[in-house]
Scaffold this motif. Sequence first.
Motif, PDB file in Angstrom:
ATOM      1  N   UNK A   3       2.102  -1.104 -11.223  1.00 65.25           N
ATOM      2  CA  UNK A   3       1.069  -1.430 -10.241  1.00 65.25           C
ATOM      3  C   UNK A   3       1.000  -0.295  -9.224  1.00 65.25           C
ATOM      4  N   UNK A   4      -0.199   0.257  -9.029  1.00 65.82           N
ATOM      5  CA  UNK A   4      -0.354   1.445  -8.188  1.00 65.82           C
ATOM      6  C   UNK A   4       0.042   1.195  -6.738  1.00 65.82           C
ATOM      7  N   UNK A   5      -0.284   0.007  -6.208  1.00 68.44           N
ATOM      8  CA  UNK A   5       0.055  -0.347  -4.830  1.00 68.44           C
ATOM      9  C   UNK A   5      -0.442   0.691  -3.819  1.00 68.44           C
TER      10      UNK A   5
ATOM     11  N   UNK B 116       0.791  -1.230   0.000  1.00 63.63           N
ATOM     12  CA  UNK B 116       0.000   0.000   0.000  1.00 63.63           C
ATOM     13  C   UNK B 116       0.817   1.272   0.000  1.00 63.63           C
ATOM     14  N   UNK B 117       2.143   1.169  -0.188  1.00 61.54           N
ATOM     15  CA  UNK B 117       3.015   2.340  -0.073  1.00 61.54           C
ATOM     16  C   UNK B 117       3.298   3.030  -1.402  1.00 61.54           C
ATOM     17  N   UNK B 118       2.617   2.640  -2.479  1.00 60.75           N
ATOM     18  CA  UNK B 118       2.825   3.301  -3.764  1.00 60.75           C
ATOM     19  C   UNK B 118       3.752   2.521  -4.679  1.00 60.75           C
ATOM     20  N   UNK B 119       3.958   3.075  -5.867  1.00 65.18           N
ATOM     21  CA  UNK B 119       4.661   2.357  -6.931  1.00 65.18           C
ATOM     22  C   UNK B 119       6.164   2.262  -6.738  1.00 65.18           C
ATOM     23  N   UNK B 120       6.769   3.196  -6.003  1.00 65.30           N
ATOM     24  CA  UNK B 120       8.241   3.269  -5.970  1.00 65.30           C
ATOM     25  C   UNK B 120       8.885   2.015  -5.395  1.00 65.30           C
ATOM     26  N   UNK B 121       8.202   1.307  -4.536  1.00 62.53           N
ATOM     27  CA  UNK B 121       8.789   0.133  -3.899  1.00 62.53           C
ATOM     28  C   UNK B 121       8.494  -1.171  -4.638  1.00 62.53           C
TER      29      UNK B 121
END
Length: 218
Positions: free
Chosen positions: A190-192, A79-84
Amino acid sequence: MKKLLLIAVSMAALLAPVLSRAESNVNTAAVTGSAVTARLNFSVVIPSVLYLAVGTNTTMAANTTVDNLLFTVPAASIGAGTTSVVTTGGDIGSGAVTVRVFSNVGGATGNVSLNSSTSGQMLNAAGDAIPWTDIAVAAAPLATATTGYTNTGITHPAFNNGAAGGAGTLVTLTAASKVVRQEGKWTFSYANTGAYPAGTYGGTVAKNGVVTYTATAL
């Protein structure tokens, strides 16, 4: 003897058209400035071709390779976004694929429609779902253009996010002189942004992980 001569003359007359099929002309009273002509017929046969490549491809030929795009979310980054998110797959790598369309079918405009189709939201083994709205697509030109192709990028036809899936949002590729030769790159991510139950979502037809793209000559 006369009968034989008449038969010989008659046969020559019958054969004359057969022997003179090649174009030629003769002027037996030619003087300076006289001219004669001979002709040739020319024909060019162009095959009617409709070609679509998404991912690994063989230019203007069939290729059965289907690329697998895999988005892996680290445990500490749900859930922390795409960067990870770790993204692999695609013929260009890191979730990026080639997209290329050729059509000289013609018709009223020569245009081509391009669309995506899903069979429902991506599922895991337990039946939990991830919506297609969580998959983003960035369109851009390829790093190196193919000779003769317009390499400005091709808009991605948005996914159908319905529970039963279906056709997405159609994109029309405009022809130039009734020919479409366009290419580009699609980069998927993936948006995450949400937390979902554990599992591998999609990846197979049974779990709605296969997207079908269709190019149609208009």
